[in-house]
Design an enzyme around this catalytic site. Structure first.
Site, mmCIF file in Angstrom:
data_model
loop_
_atom_site.group_PDB
_atom_site.id
_atom_site.type_symbol
_atom_site.label_atom_id
_atom_site.label_comp_id
_atom_site.label_asym_id
_atom_site.label_seq_id
_atom_site.Cartn_x
_atom_site.Cartn_y
_atom_site.Cartn_z
ATOM 1 N N GLU A 119 -29.027 0.366 -21.610
ATOM 2 C CA GLU A 119 -30.756 0.403 -20.574
ATOM 3 C C GLU A 119 -30.777 -0.320 -20.694
ATOM 4 O O GLU A 119 -31.181 -1.382 -21.582
ATOM 5 C CB GLU A 119 -31.414 1.705 -21.031
ATOM 6 C CG GLU A 119 -30.472 2.655 -20.937
ATOM 7 C CD GLU A 119 -31.515 4.246 -21.467
ATOM 8 O OE1 GLU A 119 -32.505 3.993 -21.537
ATOM 9 O OE2 GLU A 119 -30.409 5.331 -21.642
ATOM 10 N N GLU A 186 -30.600 5.385 -11.423
ATOM 11 C CA GLU A 186 -30.511 7.084 -12.641
ATOM 12 C C GLU A 186 -32.281 7.457 -11.467
ATOM 13 O O GLU A 186 -33.331 6.712 -11.760
ATOM 14 C CB GLU A 186 -31.481 7.002 -13.654
ATOM 15 C CG GLU A 186 -31.101 8.568 -13.688
ATOM 16 C CD GLU A 186 -31.184 8.865 -14.641
ATOM 17 O OE1 GLU A 186 -30.764 8.259 -15.902
ATOM 18 O OE2 GLU A 186 -31.582 9.709 -15.786
HETATM 19 O O1 KIV Z 1 -26.955 9.459 -21.644
HETATM 20 C C1 KIV Z 1 -26.436 9.680 -20.998
HETATM 21 O O2 KIV Z 1 -25.666 10.946 -19.922
HETATM 22 C C2 KIV Z 1 -27.024 8.866 -19.197
HETATM 23 C C3 KIV Z 1 -26.800 9.197 -17.730
HETATM 24 C C4 KIV Z 1 -28.501 10.087 -17.690
HETATM 25 C C5 KIV Z 1 -26.924 8.142 -17.293
HETATM 26 O O3 KIV Z 1 -27.242 7.743 -19.742
#
Ligand code: KIV
Length: 284
Positions: A119, A186
């Site tokens: 992320e 997202e």
């Molecule tokens: O952890 C996860 O499933 C994710 C999704 C929200 C994209 O990162």
């Protein structure tokens, strides 16, 4: 059991070139991975969302690398052919480029993943570049990034205002330049997702609640089938209410045990009469 060819980066980019959509789902366990393999899902993310969906935490923050490796191994056993992505958990890459490379390497060496996801935007570009330079395909994740949920002010849409949208677009470019093969958006407005998709040159864009114009779509498996009891995000279409089917089955089981209607002879194993008589004699 249907067999399919292993999905590779080449397969995925050729879909983009041919204008075909890429399918992507989260998955955390062997039986679900088996079903997703049978359904021909292209990309499977072992998301750190497993902290919420499987382990019952309030957020993804308590998830460890060991949790992620254990679940990724189980998923790989069920899906030999999907492009499998391990999600870097909280603080497995934020501290340094070295921590990022080491932990990304664990997904590849210990869980046979094809890629990792992390992320963050421009501020994570050096981690992204380090991982890619180490020969590990890496996916970015922008918009609502659950590991920063506190700083973002909750699970809410990101990039509704022009300035914030521009920042997300700049972050997408920074990740692409750092070598990301793909970026997940997202809960970003559809028009922002479309602009980013149109501008992507060397990577492809996946949408989670960010509209129809990306190169592919992702859903959280538990949201698709009514399996997460705490809340249902607006972006998640329910494709089948497995949660209700399971609940009805559990109630029926409890009732049948109480009523003595379960088990029936087909549910147990008997012993030949002569062996039973012999046993009784042995007990005398
Ligand atoms: O952890 C996860 O499933 C994710 C999704 C929200 C994209 O990162």
């Amino acid at each position: 059991m249907t067999e399919r060819k292993k999905i590779t980066l080449r397969t995925l980019f050729s879909k983009v070139t041919n204008g075909e959509q890429i399918t992507m789902l989260t998955c955390y366990d062997y039986p679900t991975a088996h079903f997703q393999e049978q359904a021909g899902i292209h990309m499977i993310l072992v998301g750190d969302s497993l902290g919420m969906t499987m382990l019952g935490y309030e957020t993804t923050l308590p998830v460890t690398m060991d949790d992620m490796i254990r679940h990724s191994q189980a998923v790989r056993r069920g899906t030999p052919n999907a492009w499998l992505i391990g999600d870097m958990p909280y603080m497995s890459y934020q501290p340094s480029v070295e921590s990022a490379i080491r932990n990304a390497g664990r997904f590849m060496a210990e869980a046979d993943c094809d890629a990792i996801k992390l992320e963050g935007g421009a501020e994570m570009a050096d981690r992204m570049a380090g991982i890619v330079d180490a020969g590990i395909p890496a996916m970015g994740h922008l918009g609502l990034t659950p590991q920063s949920v506190s700083a973002l002010g909750g699970f809410r849409v990101q990039g509704k205002g022009a300035l914030q949208a521009k920042k997300i677009m700049d972050d997408a470019k920074a990740l692409e330049e750092a070598g990301a093969f793909s970026i997940l958006l997202e809960m970003v407005p559809d028009r922002v997702c479309k602009l980013i998709t149109e501008r992507a040159e060397n990577c492809f864009i996946i949408s989670l609640g960010s509209g129809p114009d990306a190169h592919g779509q992702l859903l959280i498996y538990h949201d698709m089938f009514g399996l997460y009891p705490r809340f249902k995000p607006r972006m998640a279409k329910v494709f089948g209410d497995a949660g209700q089917v399971i609940l009805a089955g559990l109630k029926q089981y409890a009732q049948e045990v109480i009523d003595h209607t379960f088990p029936q002879p087909e549910n147990w194993f008997s012993m030949p009469d002569d062996e039973y008589d012999e046993l009784l004699k042995l007990l005398d």
